[in-house]
Design an enzyme around this catalytic site. Structure first.
Site, PDB file in Angstrom:
ATOM      1  N   GLY A  28       1.028  -1.222  -0.096  1.00 35.87           N
ATOM      2  CA  GLY A  28      -0.261   0.309   0.428  1.00 35.87           C
ATOM      3  C   GLY A  28       1.062   1.301  -0.110  1.00 35.87           C
ATOM      4  O   GLY A  28       1.443   1.513   0.927  1.00 35.87           O
ATOM      5  N   LYS A  29       0.472   2.228  -0.613  1.00 38.15           N
ATOM      6  CA  LYS A  29       1.564   3.440  -0.896  1.00 38.15           C
ATOM      7  C   LYS A  29       2.012   3.963   0.251  1.00 38.15           C
ATOM      8  O   LYS A  29       2.583   4.986   0.505  1.00 38.15           O
ATOM      9  CB  LYS A  29       0.741   4.086  -2.253  1.00 38.15           C
ATOM     10  CG  LYS A  29       0.899   3.203  -3.557  1.00 38.15           C
ATOM     11  CD  LYS A  29       0.632   4.396  -4.696  1.00 38.15           C
ATOM     12  CE  LYS A  29       2.184   5.277  -5.173  1.00 38.15           C
ATOM     13  NZ  LYS A  29       2.761   4.503  -4.917  1.00 38.15           N
ATOM     14  N   GLY A  30       0.668   4.392   0.817  1.00 38.15           N
ATOM     15  CA  GLY A  30       0.716   5.277   2.062  1.00 38.15           C
ATOM     16  C   GLY A  30       1.111   4.326   3.386  1.00 38.15           C
ATOM     17  O   GLY A  30       2.366   5.088   3.557  1.00 38.15           O
ATOM     18  N   THR A 210      10.645  12.485 -10.281  1.00 37.71           N
ATOM     19  CA  THR A 210      11.902  10.748 -10.427  1.00 37.71           C
ATOM     20  C   THR A 210      11.848  10.795 -11.843  1.00 37.71           C
ATOM     21  O   THR A 210      11.146  10.603 -11.897  1.00 37.71           O
ATOM     22  CB  THR A 210      11.621  10.188  -9.586  1.00 37.71           C
ATOM     23  OG1 THR A 210      10.134   9.519  -9.632  1.00 37.71           O
ATOM     24  CG2 THR A 210      11.412  10.113  -7.863  1.00 37.71           C
ATOM     25  N   ALA A 214      17.787   6.980 -14.384  1.00 39.50           N
ATOM     26  CA  ALA A 214      18.132   7.884 -14.697  1.00 39.50           C
ATOM     27  C   ALA A 214      18.878   8.901 -13.177  1.00 39.50           C
ATOM     28  O   ALA A 214      19.095  10.271 -13.768  1.00 39.50           O
ATOM     29  CB  ALA A 214      17.297   8.627 -15.459  1.00 39.50           C
ATOM     30  N   GLY A 215      17.598   8.961 -12.121  1.00 40.35           N
ATOM     31  CA  GLY A 215      17.236  10.173 -11.152  1.00 40.35           C
ATOM     32  C   GLY A 215      16.739  10.479 -10.859  1.00 40.35           C
ATOM     33  O   GLY A 215      15.388  10.180 -11.156  1.00 40.35           O
ATOM     34  N   THR A 238       9.648  -2.518  -6.803  1.00 44.68           N
ATOM     35  CA  THR A 238       7.921  -2.302  -6.170  1.00 44.68           C
ATOM     36  C   THR A 238       7.505  -1.537  -5.716  1.00 44.68           C
ATOM     37  O   THR A 238       7.079  -0.866  -5.582  1.00 44.68           O
ATOM     38  CB  THR A 238       7.521  -3.442  -6.088  1.00 44.68           C
ATOM     39  OG1 THR A 238       7.525  -4.939  -7.069  1.00 44.68           O
ATOM     40  CG2 THR A 238       5.973  -3.456  -5.287  1.00 44.68           C
ATOM     41  N   ASP A 242       7.798   4.591  -4.185  1.00 41.81           N
ATOM     42  CA  ASP A 242       7.540   5.123  -2.098  1.00 41.81           C
ATOM     43  C   ASP A 242       8.199   5.570  -1.132  1.00 41.81           C
ATOM     44  O   ASP A 242       8.827   6.211  -0.032  1.00 41.81           O
ATOM     45  CB  ASP A 242       6.510   3.524  -1.697  1.00 41.81           C
ATOM     46  CG  ASP A 242       5.227   3.673  -2.311  1.00 41.81           C
ATOM     47  OD1 ASP A 242       4.391   4.953  -2.866  1.00 41.81           O
ATOM     48  OD2 ASP A 242       5.006   2.435  -2.660  1.00 41.81           O
TER      49      ASP A 242
END
Length: 297
Positions: A28-30, A210, A214-215, A238, A242
């Protein structure tokens, strides 16, 4: 919860492919961003919702074990815990999300939670895996409370102008940037810099873009900084994005400059690609320091 499986190539429509190395791991991203923030050393609280099921319990344990304070996480019988299906191939991934309990969290619940735990000068970080209206209302309220607002618009959603006015730092990847602002493919850093500088005139105060291996580029009014990515043996990307965002938020909360924050966030994101899975791959500050003290990059 992430259900992640590896395959030699992405299946075609209607095709069944063999898979291997199944992994069931809290994500979950959060939650990922909260874990990254906590492991970097910031005092981190999360506002969210889980289902009254086994996955919800596992996620709560993972968060608390990482030092994230979960008093404002609501458990519900009205929806299952959010779920992601992750297909991994050649170090990259494709992800399908079932939002579950995250989408029933209301604006009123989040605002009440912010009123309880937030203080002026705190950092508020959010993304768009929760209900869009709830998220936008939370961004506005956080700004009204005097918080420094960081938004990671992923999965990408249109952000209304009045919400943009409450964002201090917009952190996004190249695909999200093109989709959100209607930009064409950005072929080089000069075109990226030019595009982002134009956006600053009417949008967020600071933009961090982002660009994978490549940075990243940090653009504020009158200044641009390119941060080169750190090279490691990549296994799974993955949680890299995040991890970068969560580490960035932790650095800002701890008083670091955006330039220094970009360096540490880049290191954290690089190390997160060395293991399979989401939260299990996110490094601690001490792990980052030990790795780069050896001169490995």
């Amino acid at each position: 919860m992430d259900l992640s499986i590896e395959t030699d190539r992405m299946p075609f429509e209607g095709e069944t492919c063999d898979g291997k190395n199944l992994l069931i791991n809290p994500g979950g991203k959060g939650a990922n961003q909260a874990v990254a923030s906590s492991r970097i050393g910031a005092h981190t609280l999360i506002i969210g919702s889980i289902g009254n099921d086994a996955f919800g319990e596992d996620i709560l344990h993972s968060l608390t074990d990482s030092g994230v304070h979960c008093d404002e996480v609501i458990s519900t019988d009205n929806a299952s815990t959010g779920l992601a299906i992750v297909i991994r191939t050649s170090g990259n991934n494709r992800i399908i999300i079932e939002h579950g309990a995250n989408y029933i969290l209301s604006s009123e619940q989040v605002i009440e939670a912010l009123d309880r735990v937030a203080c002026p000068g705190d950092v508020f970080l959010t993304q768009f895996e929760c209900c869009e209206k709830t998220t936008c209302d939370a961004i506005i309220h956080a700004k009204e409370l005097g918080l420094y607002v960081i938004v990671n618009p992923s999965p990408v959603h249109t952000i209304p102008k009045h919400v943009f006015n409450s964002i201090d730092l917009l952190c996004l990847n190249e695909t999200e940037c093109m989709s959100l602002f209607g930009l064409r493919a950005m072929d080089d850093f000069e075109s990226i810099d030019r595009s982002l500088s134009q956006l600053l005139a009417n949008e967020a105060q600071t933009i961090i873009l982002t660009v994978g291996d490549a940075g990243s580029i940090v653009v504020t009014r009158g200044q641009s900084l390119y941060q080169q990515a750190f090279r490691v043996d990549t296994v799974d990307t993955t949680s890299a994005g995040d991890t970068y965002v969560g580490a960035m938020a932790a650095c800002v909360a701890n008083g670091k400059s955006l330039n220094d924050a970009a360096v540490l966030a880049s290191k954290a994101a690089a190390l997160a690609t060395r293991k399979i899975g989401a939260q299990r791959s996110i490094p601690t500050l001490s792990e980052i320091e030990r790795f780069f003290e050896k001169g490995e990059r």
